[in-house]
Write a protein that holds these residues in place. Structure first.
Motif, PDB file in Angstrom:
ATOM      1  N   PHE A   1       0.837  -1.211   0.000  1.00 47.76           N
ATOM      2  CA  PHE A   1       0.000   0.000   0.000  1.00 47.76           C
ATOM      3  C   PHE A   1       0.868   1.256   0.000  1.00 47.76           C
ATOM      4  O   PHE A   1       0.577   2.228  -0.689  1.00 47.76           O
TER       5      PHE A   1
ATOM      6  N   ALA B   1      -0.566   4.929  -0.973  1.00 47.57           N
ATOM      7  CA  ALA B   1      -1.736   4.981  -0.092  1.00 47.57           C
ATOM      8  C   ALA B   1      -1.278   4.771   1.342  1.00 47.57           C
ATOM      9  O   ALA B   1      -1.565   3.752   1.963  1.00 47.57           O
TER      10      ALA B   1
ATOM     11  N   LEU C   1      -4.019   4.158   4.167  1.00 43.36           N
ATOM     12  CA  LEU C   1      -4.585   2.804   4.178  1.00 43.36           C
ATOM     13  C   LEU C   1      -3.598   1.816   4.781  1.00 43.36           C
ATOM     14  O   LEU C   1      -3.976   0.926   5.547  1.00 43.36           O
TER      15      LEU C   1
ATOM     16  N   ILE D   1      -9.522  10.680   1.369  1.00 44.71           N
ATOM     17  CA  ILE D   1     -10.399   9.600   1.830  1.00 44.71           C
ATOM     18  C   ILE D   1     -11.520  10.183   2.686  1.00 44.71           C
ATOM     19  O   ILE D   1     -12.696   9.848   2.515  1.00 44.71           O
TER      20      ILE D   1
END
Lengths: 340, 203
Positions: B46, B51, B54, B138
């Protein structure tokens, strides 16, 4: 592109990264040695004793003598144990307590890796710390370590919840997960003042998270011999010992960054802001560490049900309430920082 | 520039290898430990995708909380390994069926046009680093476009929590409980009683 391009691309940056890592880890390990000495000396003063006073001037080299003694001893592995996991457990604990230092900002720009999600990284690494303890307790194949590991797992999972909410409260006031930005957001006022209850909750949870007194039930010597590291000896014991104190320093630096303004001087006036930030940062860490030791010398150990009650029935509702109050306050007075 | 592929292959190799070890190792505790290793390596993947939020959430939630409880349960269970092996052949056909279904589904996904080669590059390349942190992005999506779904997820978790509490909570009759508040209100006047005792009589 000449033949030496890999030198500039890989070797040189690699060497710089290694130099940075050593520049952080070695001071941390040395400060662990002096923290152990300081703890013994302060506890001795609290209990009207002399403390270590033989090795070196004022006994200041005592920790180094102890480390040398422990490392040269025989490393005993119990015959019924799971050898790989048994030896892996102290290594994991030690590595995790050092890996977290990668994101700690010591002064403006003095940080190995200035990532966006710094505080999340710290939280993640400290939540991994429980594995070393569970693995040690299970792999020892012995009753006392196993009981210690069970206690520790439940305790660390419970107090992580309130630590998480405290971190969210601070993040609401900052608007970023970057540790340097958290410190910079405290230039007007340290978060310890507006968020005083959260500061206290965080400090007490940090005591529980590092298995320190009055919450040191995983290594409760009056009931569990030495808890999860009963079966450990020699170098693997040293690793657990170093890791415990390194994570103590880490949690104090987290407290300093979140609530006491990191490298910022107490007042932004001339003689104070001329002193380099690293001095303020270390001074604040030493203050928090002194509180850790002071608490150890003063309070009796909690019973296990009292510990769980404090975590779930007092800290969790309190910190949840403060998240709601802080968020409501920021939205109502239109003070939400760093909006899109 | 080849540091990126090296780390990618390192993380994915360890992730796949440890996933294999999860199902093949004899000791269930080792299985859980390999599962954790696999989680951590997926978190690394990730990070490589850009990301990072995450990745950290994966470590905090799955490794830091869920897997701890897994490990907890597996360590406490008294598992008979030989009996566990006996069931292997019995479940083999069902397991193979599930595996085949998964492979067919994945191959359908990759063979259709939406994942054709030109589109795949758009998906697989790491996103460009922009000024907005992905934590913010997000949050922006989760609390505006998917607000109701997010709330429903929370409700489902709440129902699961209440369900597990009602399943395990039982009345064990008379147990002594401490009242912390009444203990805190104890002072010397209530706790200590002074009595004058005559010699030779006792209280």
């Amino acid at each position: 592109m000449n033949d030496f391009s890999y030198l500039n691309d890989l070797v040189l940056p690699g060497l710089i990264i290694f130099a940075q890592i050593f520049a952080v880890i070695i001071p941390v390990l040395i400060s662990v040695a002096f923290l152990v000495y300081a703890e013994r000396k302060i506890l001795a003063l609290i209990q009207l004793r002399k403390g270590p006073n033989i090795v070196g001037p004022f006994g200041i080299l005592q920790s180094f003598a102890d480390a040398l003694k422990l490392i040269t001893k025989e490393n005993i592995i119990p015959s019924g144990s799971n050898k790989i996991v048994f030896l892996l457990a102290p290594i994991i604990t030690m590595v995790l307590s050092l890996a977290a230092w990668a994101v700690i900002p010591f002064a403006p720009g003095w940080v190995i890796s200035d990532i966006n999600v710094g505080i999340m990284y710290l939280f993640a690494v400290s939540s991994l710390g429980v594995y070393g303890i569970i693995m040690a307790g299970w792999a020892s194949n012995s009753q006392y370590p196993f009981l210690g590991a069970l206690r520790s797992a439940a305790q660390m999972v419970s107090y992580e919840v309130s630590i998480g909410f405290v971190i969210i409260t601070v993040l609401l006031c900052v608007g970023s997960l970057n540790l340097s930005k958290i410190v910079e957001a405290q230039e007007t006022v340290w978060f310890a003042i507006p968020l005083l209850p959260m500061f206290i909750v965080f400090f007490i949870s940090a005591l529980a998270e590092t298995n320190r007194l009055p919450f040191d039930l995983p290594e409760d010597e009056s009931t569990l011999v030495a808890g999860f590291f009963t079966e450990y000896s020699s170098a693997s014991f040293v690793l657990f010992f170093l890791a415990e104190y390194a994570s103590m320093i880490l949690m104090s630096s987290m407290t300093v960054i979140l609530f006491l303004g990191g490298w910022l001087p107490p007042f932004d006036i001339y003689p104070l802001n001329a002193i380099p930030g690293i001095f303020w940062f270390t001074a604040k860490i030493i203050f928090i560490l002194f509180l850790f030791i002071w608490v150890r010398g003063t309070f009796p150990r909690y019973r296990y049900d009292q510990l769980m009650r404090l975590g779930w029935k007092v800290f969790l509702p309190l910190s949840l309430l403060w998240v709601v109050i802080t968020a409501g306050f920021l939205v109502y007075f239109d003070m939400v920082p760093n909006t899109l | 520039m080849f540091l990126y592929p090296i780390t990618f292959y390192l993380f994915s190799f360890i992730a796949v290898l440890s996933a294999l070890m999860v199902i093949s190792s004899k000791n269930p505790v080792n299985s859980v430990l390999f599962l954790i290793l696999s989680f951590i390596n997926s978190a690394g993947l990730f990070v490589l995708l850009g990301a990072e939020f995450l990745a950290m959430i994966l470590v905090v939630v799955y490794v830091g909380a869920v897997a701890v409880l897994f490990l907890f349960v597996v360590m406490m269970l008294d598992i008979n390994f030989i009996k566990l092996r006996e069931g292997f052949l019995q479940y083999l056909p069902f397991g193979t069926l599930l595996g085949i279904v998964l492979i067919i589904e994945l191959s359908i996904l990759f063979l259709t046009k939406s994942f054709s080669n030109s589109n795949l590059i758009n998906y697989s390349s790491s996103p460009t680093i922009n000024d907005i942190e992905n934590t913010k992005l997000i949050g922006e999506i989760l609390y505006t476009d998917y607000f109701y779904l997010f709330q429903i997820c929370g409700l489902i978790l709440l129902v699961a929590m209440i369900g597990s509490i009602t399943l395990t909570l039982r009345d064990r009759g008379q147990i002594k409980r401490q009242k912390i508040s009444s203990q805190n209100y104890v002072d010397a006047k209530k706790a200590i009683e002074k009595k004058k005792v005559k010699i030779g009589e006792g209280v």
